[in-house]
Design a protein around this motif. Structure first.
Motif, short mmCIF file in Angstrom:
data_model
loop_
_atom_site.label_atom_id
_atom_site.label_comp_id
_atom_site.label_asym_id
_atom_site.label_seq_id
_atom_site.Cartn_x
_atom_site.Cartn_y
_atom_site.Cartn_z
N ALA A 47 -1.85 -10.94 -3.86
CA ALA A 47 -1.32 -10.01 -5.27
C ALA A 47 -2.04 -10.37 -6.32
O ALA A 47 -2.51 -9.40 -6.94
N ALA A 48 -2.06 -11.39 -6.74
CA ALA A 48 -2.79 -12.06 -7.86
C ALA A 48 -4.24 -11.57 -7.91
O ALA A 48 -4.61 -11.13 -8.83
N VAL A 49 -4.94 -12.08 -6.98
CA VAL A 49 -6.23 -11.64 -6.86
C VAL A 49 -6.46 -10.15 -6.93
O VAL A 49 -7.28 -9.63 -7.71
N VAL B 212 4.76 -4.10 -1.75
CA VAL B 212 5.76 -3.69 -0.69
C VAL B 212 6.08 -5.10 0.16
O VAL B 212 7.30 -5.48 0.38
N ILE B 213 4.93 -5.90 0.52
CA ILE B 213 5.21 -7.11 1.19
C ILE B 213 5.90 -7.97 0.30
O ILE B 213 6.97 -8.48 0.84
N MET B 214 5.93 -8.10 -1.02
CA MET B 214 6.49 -9.00 -1.78
C MET B 214 8.19 -8.54 -1.78
O MET B 214 8.88 -9.27 -1.76
N VAL C 111 7.60 2.57 -5.40
CA VAL C 111 6.04 1.71 -5.20
C VAL C 111 5.23 2.60 -4.17
O VAL C 111 4.20 2.94 -4.62
N VAL C 112 5.77 3.16 -3.27
CA VAL C 112 4.95 3.85 -2.10
C VAL C 112 4.51 5.28 -2.66
O VAL C 112 3.67 5.68 -2.51
N VAL C 113 5.52 6.11 -3.04
CA VAL C 113 5.38 7.41 -3.23
C VAL C 113 4.24 7.82 -4.34
O VAL C 113 3.33 8.49 -4.12
#
Length: 103
Positions: free
Chosen positions: A22-24, A51-53, A87-89
């Motif tokens: 995510a940082a990258v 979403v994974i986080m 986050v997804v929508v």
């Protein structure tokens, strides 16, 4: 809560890897933004990383909530669904809008 007992090391390592990923992505998006270059792919990958986080944090949150009453567990699930949807929508809307403009 023991780190060794319920896969704590695995989840910790996974959290570390996802945070690096995510940082990258966020840094890449920031650099591209300085040059007014925006990528739907980078934005989509940022959303996937978010979403994974959220999923990783949710596992640790569930460890706290699972011993609580049904009301707490139901509230927790609804909150997680709301966070994931938020986050997804917008990402899906951006992708659809991008492809409609380029069609």
């Amino acid at each position: 809560m023991s780190d060794n007992g319920r896969g704590g090391r695995f989840w910790g390592f996974l959290a570390f890897l996802v945070t690096m990923f995510a940082a990258v992505l966020y840094l890449l998006a920031m650099v591209l933004g300085f040059f007014d270059l925006h990528s739907a792919l980078i934005n989509s990958m940022q959303s996937v990383a978010s979403v994974i986080m959220i999923c990783i944090v949710s596992v640790f949150g569930w460890r706290f909530v699972k011993s609580r009453s049904l009301t707490w567990r139901l509230l927790y699930v609804l909150l997680i669904l709301a966070v994931v949807a938020s986050v997804v929508v917008p990402s899906v809307v951006d992708i659809v809008h991008y492809y409609q403009q380029n069609a």
